[in-house]
Design an enzyme around this catalytic site. Structure first.
Site, PDB file in Angstrom:
ATOM      1  N   GLY A   1       1.990  -3.608   1.295  1.00 10.19           N
ATOM      2  CA  GLY A   1       2.135  -5.060   1.283  1.00 10.19           C
ATOM      3  C   GLY A   1       3.523  -5.450   0.812  1.00 10.19           C
ATOM      4  N   CYS A   2       3.888  -6.688   1.080  1.00  7.83           N
ATOM      5  CA  CYS A   2       5.240  -7.138   0.757  1.00  7.83           C
ATOM      6  C   CYS A   2       5.479  -7.155  -0.751  1.00  7.83           C
ATOM      7  CB  CYS A   2       5.501  -8.506   1.382  1.00  7.83           C
ATOM      8  SG  CYS A   2       4.236  -9.744   1.043  1.00  7.83           S
TER       9      CYS A   2
END
Lengths: 344, 344, 344, 344
Positions: free
Chosen positions: D147-148
């Site tokens: 995920g970012c």
């Protein structure tokens, strides 16, 4: 090919540097500044860390003449005209992104309120609106790169100027620009809190791009053209959108005009004519060398409306400058420049 | 005076609510919604915590007729025309911020693509461009509040339309707006990542404010006026800036035109004519009911350029609606509305 | 009451002027500048056209002493300490929005790197965090208005600092601010193109608001408090959001803590404690004097998270300054200050 | 190598397409959508005009299995787990940019509130934080892209987690993101007027990236790690900045810690450790695959502060996905990905 950038601490200069990273035939050997000497450029622009680690050098004529084949000037107005004559005499190719060589002697004095470059250099400078002047660009040694507003405006107008479909003195250009066009100098006019969530018109009737647009629009049309041109500052970093209004003298429909434009730009990979009913936004060319154009012949009013967008730092400055160097060298004009716009 | 707001969950509605907090003669007794019932408005708009703690009620005719003296409709197009006829018949004052009563039957059908309100109500609706129609507004029961673009455009044009100084069919209006004008509905067209750092033209040639501008410009001028009108979406929340171009038929200088405008608006406290050489930005009227106008008669091109700015949510909607109610009640038009713009 | 503003060309100064338009008991008689004399303030801030038409005067001691009852200093650091001692001696009430009187001699030297004001004046200055120090503010002649970050941070911390529910040396304040906090001076640090669509941390470990927060947090807690405090610059004009992390020593649930806060602020109309699960955004207090606070006791980690938001120009500067003058005069603290936030 | 993109109408999907234009060894043969069939992608994204002219196809298992060697899933959560098992069984390499394969069965249920993928596929999925897990990535067939927020946070923490210099349960991550992280779906939460000039905290204590960060931080540290993690929505399009606070257990100075980080990342061309006193801003990695890290050991408080920035759409999604495919194929990890950040 060895090139240098003069004015590397400004936005156009650093964009030339960014774009040259992708160029297979050019080596960027020197970066010059008018104020900083021995400072790594990455200290000014930390985003270049590990990417471009050269130091700034104070601009020096001899270094330019001996060390490189071509020089990009990305300087404020009034600087390049001091250096370019000697470089041209010494056989160095010069590409000037500033406005110093775009007008004739009288217009420059009137609109820039400064002493112009010597007239023989003004006369040999070739105007680098690549899509229109490619043949002349091929032969140039001194290339004067178009201003950002003239680029968007003239590319939006060129095909129709070549026809007798319009009333030539009806042209109104309502131009809007992001803030990067004002350069990196700090002033109240570029202050975040003054510009954010705000929109304003500026330099009404006195913008120095007016004579530039009129000069080349007249040249393209083959007859004198006067335009009404206004500029607006939009709260965004990059992008120019010109909304152009022209009275149609002949009864023409949108699809005929789109056809005309597609034909005119059929060998111009950086101009994209949009289908009927579609109008480009500035973000759709962000960080790329494209100029996108949408067209509408309004049957209700008989006006032609042209929407022309560019990224002012790329097609309006650094990108077009490299495109011109490509043409001057006989390379494919897209060499090193085929970037997909950043979206969103 | 007891008033209600219908459409309280939209931006115009909540701005009426904000402004009425400052009004000494109006009590806001009810807020209605078409979808939410029994929900405190502060749950939709937490900035109203402790300020406005009433609940939303589903819109009901009988409650409107019995409970209040006047109703503001801040609804999407097509809603108010369903409710207003019965309210007017029952003697309730109606102020419609939507576009349902601004056009005649045929124009509404053509531009809104919907069934219009019954023609007898369209005919009795008074167009509330306060500075121009004050005398009629005083007598109105059904007030149709001008659109945001027409407000900025018509206030910028009215004084010159009354003269014979211009070529009346040369008018071009290049309008730019912040995003709040698109309302609070979620769509790709109001999506942050699509709009931020981006600028685009939209609804070219088909915007429903075109017939509204032409109708009232013609009425003001006393002869049919056709305009070219375009709209652009600017990455900011509030504000409209209209750049208007008109051919001067007579040779007039900027100071004469400024004098004309100052005289025309000498009893209009919300219109501020700027001195020569000064052009307003949208932020200079932010969150206020002012319309600021800058003027330039360009001696080079013979064009008059008019820069007219408003806050679209205030002068372009909620503020002008309250200004109109003030006039309808015989109060000073500035009652509760004299706010200093928020700057920066 | 006759008051003057010194530093009227900055953002805090012009915000004092905006807010005083609504104050029923104060007359703003003079506006001073350190650089401009005889220039109408509306030339600097055209949004004040027709609203405030007085001219700037160069700051002069005698004029201040004789002409007014109270003076707001909205000046850069290092200025007010030159003028305030003489004014205080002459019996003029002073409210200093700058940081010159917030620290003791040693801390000022260490963090501001300048000579402090004479210590007797530092000692008599009352710290105007109104909600916490109201009793002292009532007696003050020299009022030092809190910094923007300390206001958001200390209001977020005060109730819990009074308890033994937390580990007092665990406090971390991650603060984010809009750009107007940096003032109106032009620099690369406030340049639009550098800040737009960008986020950065700045002054890590060396911000001059650290000793201010620690001094008053310690005073409120009754024991020495050290905090970790960082600041971030967010691409927006107004607003501060502080995210505060504290280790809960006692097992407490969110609702108990909300109860504590509501009770502590029960006589503080400008502090709004949000219900469980709701966290304020900066826009929800835009252009208002509110400080909104959301709270979460995370059962997973045993941390208390406090979200505290203000408008830095209002509650963080001009609004709180007027609130303090209200208290000093024995007026209701909300006099002239009850504005609904501008949303959107 | 022939690859396909599933979810081509979202921001991560279209960014994979943008980046693959520069990749010398990959041919993008198909783009799939869950809702549109036979529509040219350029109709959804006009910036792709003349650049990518393929049509969208409705996702179909057989076409994926037969037509391509690898598939990028850039889909909302809950989609890829329906398709990937069959593709893996058929020998197609899968790179999942969504969160469907990042957690174990129980955590996925708890935090995503959905049914997880079958556990045997969850177990074979390799977590593609390239700089940390390169050896495992080389062997992967099913790659789950981080995920970012976890990317920025874990790269900022990894080197120090490997030491005994810190108190491992003191970690606080205050993360700030641009709006593109919320995807292209229209909602009030991504509405321009709600977000512009506004800052807010969201999903406090319940963000689904919390268990992801804790799982891999624990794995890297070799012991269970719990973190406090908050997220804030910043008015900008791209970029994540994580401010991380850790208690230093050992007395260490900034230069020692910088040395540690430089050594850890010495073979990681996309991680740039900044010199002492320099902290990266998000724009300095805009549209690039870099993760830039600044470090400060605060001698006053004994805290280590880590500033870690990425472009959430590139290093936080599409760029890292391609970087992982490069590693899986045994190519240089930078292949097709060495872009200079766009500045300004």
């Amino acid at each position: 090919m060895r090139v240098a950038v003069v004015g590397a601490t400004g936005y156009s200069g650093v964009e030339v540097i960014r774009l040259l990273q992708y160029h297979p035939r050019i080596e960027l050997v020197k970066v010059f500044s008018s104020s900083q000497d021995g400072v790594p450029l990455r200290r000014v622009f930390p985003h270049l860390t590990n990417i471009f680690e050269k130091e700034l050098t104070l601009i020096q004529e001899q270094e330019l003449i001996e060390g490189v084949d071509a020089v990009f000037f990305a300087t404020p107005s009034g600087i390049s005209k001091e250096w370019i004559p000697a470089l041209i005499d010494a056989g160095v190719t010069c590409i000037d992104i500033s406005g110093d060589f775009r007008l004739d002697v009288d217009s420059y004095k009137e609109w820039y309120k400064k002493e112009p470059a010597p007239s023989q250099y003004l006369e040999q400078a070739v105007y680098g609106l690549t899509e229109v002047y490619e043949a002349k660009v091929k032969e140039a040694n001194l290339l004067t790169n178009p201003g950002c507003f003239p680029t968007a405006s003239l590319l939006g107008l060129a095909p129709i100027l070549k026809t007798d479909w319009i009333n030539q003195n009806s042209i109104i250009i309502d131009a809007k620009t992001g803030v990067s066009g004002a350069g990196r100098g700090a002033s109240l006019g570029t202050h975040y809190s003054e510009l954010n969530d705000n929109l304003k018109a500026y330099k009404l009737g006195v913008h120095q791009h007016i004579p530039e647009i009129e000069r080349y629009a007249s040249e393209i049309a083959g007859s004198p053209i006067q335009v009404t041109f206004t500029t607006h500052l939009v709260p965004m970093t990059r992008g120019i959108l010109s909304t152009i209004y022209v009275d149609l003298a002949a009864s023409k429909q949108t699809d005929e005009i789109i056809e005309l434009y597609k034909d005119y730009y059929k060998h111009s990979p950086f101009v994209r004519i949009r289908p009927e009913g579609e109008f480009p936004s500035t973000k759709e060319v962000y960080a790329s060398n494209y100029c996108d154009i949408g067209l509408l012949a309004d049957p209700r009013t008989g006006k032609l409306m042209i929407i022309s967008v560019i990224d002012n730092v790329v097609k309006g400055a650094a990108g077009q400058a490299i495109q011109n160097l490509n043409v001057m060298q006989g390379w494919d004009q897209t060499t090193g420049l085929l970037h997909t716009p950043i979206y969103p």
